[in-house]
Design a protein around this motif. Sequence first.
Motif, PDB file in Angstrom:
ATOM      1  N   TYR A   1      39.478  39.308  48.013  1.00 12.78           N
ATOM      2  CA  TYR A   1      39.584  39.053  46.578  1.00 12.78           C
ATOM      3  C   TYR A   1      40.712  39.778  45.859  1.00 12.78           C
ATOM      4  O   TYR A   1      41.025  39.434  44.715  1.00 12.78           O
TER       5      TYR A   1
ATOM      6  N   ALA B   1      42.700  38.384  42.311  1.00 11.23           N
ATOM      7  CA  ALA B   1      42.131  38.956  41.084  1.00 11.23           C
ATOM      8  C   ALA B   1      43.142  39.064  39.962  1.00 11.23           C
ATOM      9  O   ALA B   1      42.769  39.087  38.793  1.00 11.23           O
TER      10      ALA B   1
ATOM     11  N   SER C   1      37.867  41.573  37.395  1.00  5.68           N
ATOM     12  CA  SER C   1      37.316  40.755  38.476  1.00  5.68           C
ATOM     13  C   SER C   1      36.067  41.441  39.029  1.00  5.68           C
ATOM     14  O   SER C   1      36.130  42.589  39.477  1.00  5.68           O
TER      15      SER C   1
END
Length: 151
Positions: free
Chosen positions: A53, A57, A73
């Motif tokens: 991620y 983000a 995020s």
Amino acid sequence: MSWDEMFGLSSALAMVGWMLLLFAPRRRFVLAAAGFAIPVLLSVGYTLIMMQYFFAAGGGFDSIAAVRALFASDPVLVAGWQHFLAYDLFLGAWIARRLDQADITRILQWPVLGMCFMAGPIGFLFGLGLEAATRIRRPGPRLPISNMEAA
């Protein structure tokens, strides 16, 4: 699993480590669990989340606005929380080991470990201060601060 659940699971796992440090007999396996195994599990979670991620983000580390955007995020925020939990627990176990070796009672260790739990660097400083004060009053073998110093 939702990010809220992952956040809660990470917190509960770290709390197990802190309870071991505070209340369990200081046996080798207790320090290994609290100071190594649990921080490793949190670090694995952190690594997996960040690999998946981080780049999606947005944000970054070059300004406060970029860091704020990054932590907007949920996945990166959970990873940041795991980072914090892993390092503070690892540091708490290191401090506990040093204070044990300096023959500092658990009752005097509790506030230091509590500070490390709430604000790692403050607990770190208080732990070093308590160890130094004890060693000044009761001279004994000096422990190296790091492995490099031991060489």
